[in-house]
Design a protein around this motif. Sequence first.
Motif, PDB file in Angstrom:
ATOM      1  N   ALA A 154     -11.211  10.538  -1.210  1.00 53.18           N
ATOM      2  CA  ALA A 154     -11.546  10.322  -2.620  1.00 53.18           C
ATOM      3  C   ALA A 154     -10.501   9.487  -3.342  1.00 53.18           C
ATOM      4  CB  ALA A 154     -11.707  11.669  -3.319  1.00 53.18           C
ATOM      5  N   MET A 155      -9.281   9.483  -2.841  1.00 52.58           N
ATOM      6  CA  MET A 155      -8.190   8.770  -3.498  1.00 52.58           C
ATOM      7  C   MET A 155      -8.140   7.296  -3.114  1.00 52.58           C
ATOM      8  SD  MET A 155      -5.326  11.784  -3.033  1.00 52.58           S
ATOM      9  CE  MET A 155      -4.062  11.084  -4.114  1.00 52.58           C
ATOM     10  N   THR A 156      -9.049   6.842  -2.237  1.00 49.84           N
ATOM     11  CA  THR A 156      -8.962   5.473  -1.728  1.00 49.84           C
ATOM     12  C   THR A 156     -10.176   4.604  -2.030  1.00 49.84           C
ATOM     13  OG1 THR A 156      -9.955   6.001   0.429  1.00 49.84           O
ATOM     14  CG2 THR A 156      -7.564   6.312   0.217  1.00 49.84           C
ATOM     15  N   CYS A 235      -7.141   0.236   0.293  1.00 55.46           N
ATOM     16  CA  CYS A 235      -6.560   0.423  -1.037  1.00 55.46           C
ATOM     17  C   CYS A 235      -6.147  -0.942  -1.591  1.00 55.46           C
ATOM     18  CB  CYS A 235      -5.347   1.342  -0.969  1.00 55.46           C
ATOM     19  SG  CYS A 235      -5.703   3.015  -0.400  1.00 55.46           S
ATOM     20  N   THR A 236      -6.766  -1.373  -2.684  1.00 57.24           N
ATOM     21  CA  THR A 236      -6.451  -2.688  -3.238  1.00 57.24           C
ATOM     22  C   THR A 236      -4.999  -2.754  -3.697  1.00 57.24           C
ATOM     23  OG1 THR A 236      -8.750  -2.873  -3.987  1.00 57.24           O
ATOM     24  CG2 THR A 236      -7.145  -4.404  -4.936  1.00 57.24           C
ATOM     25  N   ASP A 237      -4.571  -1.754  -4.452  1.00 61.31           N
ATOM     26  CA  ASP A 237      -3.217  -1.707  -5.008  1.00 61.31           C
ATOM     27  C   ASP A 237      -2.242  -1.185  -3.956  1.00 61.31           C
ATOM     28  OD1 ASP A 237      -0.844  -0.869  -6.523  1.00 61.31           O
ATOM     29  OD2 ASP A 237      -2.083  -1.170  -8.305  1.00 61.31           O
ATOM     30  N   LEU A 238      -1.138  -1.891  -3.773  1.00 65.00           N
ATOM     31  CA  LEU A 238      -0.147  -1.497  -2.773  1.00 65.00           C
ATOM     32  C   LEU A 238       0.382  -0.090  -3.026  1.00 65.00           C
ATOM     33  CD1 LEU A 238       0.748  -3.349  -0.438  1.00 65.00           C
ATOM     34  CD2 LEU A 238       2.900  -3.689  -1.647  1.00 65.00           C
ATOM     35  N   ASP A 239       0.506   0.302  -4.294  1.00 67.47           N
ATOM     36  CA  ASP A 239       0.968   1.655  -4.610  1.00 67.47           C
ATOM     37  C   ASP A 239       0.080   2.711  -3.959  1.00 67.47           C
ATOM     38  OD1 ASP A 239       3.142   0.895  -6.116  1.00 67.47           O
ATOM     39  OD2 ASP A 239       2.175   1.200  -8.054  1.00 67.47           O
ATOM     40  N   ASP A 240      -1.227   2.452  -3.952  1.00 73.97           N
ATOM     41  CA  ASP A 240      -2.166   3.436  -3.420  1.00 73.97           C
ATOM     42  C   ASP A 240      -2.085   3.534  -1.898  1.00 73.97           C
ATOM     43  OD1 ASP A 240      -2.896   3.761  -6.038  1.00 73.97           O
ATOM     44  OD2 ASP A 240      -4.767   2.631  -5.870  1.00 73.97           O
ATOM     45  N   VAL A 241      -1.762   2.418  -1.230  1.00 74.03           N
ATOM     46  CA  VAL A 241      -1.573   2.470   0.223  1.00 74.03           C
ATOM     47  C   VAL A 241      -0.345   3.303   0.554  1.00 74.03           C
ATOM     48  CG1 VAL A 241      -1.622   1.136   2.347  1.00 74.03           C
ATOM     49  CG2 VAL A 241      -2.279   0.041   0.209  1.00 74.03           C
TER      50      VAL A 241
END
Length: 363
Positions: A154-156, A235-241
């Motif tokens: 759900a977070m990705t 994950c588009t944003d590097l923070d999310d990866v």
Amino acid sequence: MTGTTIGVEEEFHLVDPATGALAASSQVADAAVLGQAGTHVQPEISTTQLETATGICRTLADVRAALVETRAEAVAAAQTDGLTVLAASTHPFSAPEDLRLTDAPRYRVMVQRWAALAQSQDICGTHVHVGVDDLDTAVRVMDRARPWLPVLLAMTGSSPFHDRADTGYESWRTVWWSRWPVSGPPEPLGDAAGYTDVVGRLVGAGLVPDGSQLYWDLRPSTHVPTLEFRMGDVCTDLDDVVLHAALCRSLVSVLAAQDGEAPVIRPELLRAARWKAARAGLTGELLDPATGELVPASTAVRALLQLLGPDLESRGELAEVTGLAEQLLARGTSSARQRQVLTRTGDPGAVVRDLLAVGGTAP
């Protein structure tokens, strides 16, 4: 040592930077097959895709730096044919009618086995490898991690659009991928012997040639000593990866240290939890693994953080991971942002331009 190392694989779409449209490139795909597209760049089944793989990382700073490097390598490889790469699991508006297969024996064999499933592969994902001591440990963690996989999924979410339409899902990739008979959450396997027995039976049934083509949401790697989390969208944003990698690693460490039997969860309920995560991501409710009840997505995420808190604290990562998680909860996933951009502009091309900017892959 279990839970010490991390590696991240990301799959990307090739796009025309001028129009934002999906673009095939046999030139780029062939270079990747020959190992000439960059140290960390690999081919994917379609000539509209590329994959990257970091080296072995031990800190979150290592992960971030490695991802910056591998994304830059993918961009450079795409630019050899005037293209760039898109960090999202589905393309916001392109619907290629005739995907072209990357010319490599591995993919020809896949098409022979899977037919139209392999020929229509137009989704991308993120895979996180976490180091484990042995196969018994990997399987024990797999059995215990199953209830938490929907929360991580759900977070990705980054695949709300497919075939030129809004699917109504945050992760349409999950729904698309569910068509494969070797996808989804694995059933409890008990130990290495249980895993080996199941793989042997699937090979005997003609479903797979070996464990490397089990596309479960979580599986032991067959070529490196890791447990591989495969449920995540790109994950588009590097923070999310970085956040996703940190949570996967910490979960492995925490669950590897647990004693006793793995939690029992009905397969029907686990499939429902996975569907809920794909459908609404962080905008709806998720199944709380501790209670088996539906709770707001933010509650489920914070329950995961609470479980992992002592391990993250021992690594010196708790403040960073908590901050990244709260940031994600506040702004939403890539899927949420894509819909916001489309609502604001009415322009699917603007969605692609925004994805390129956020993902750091704009030319």
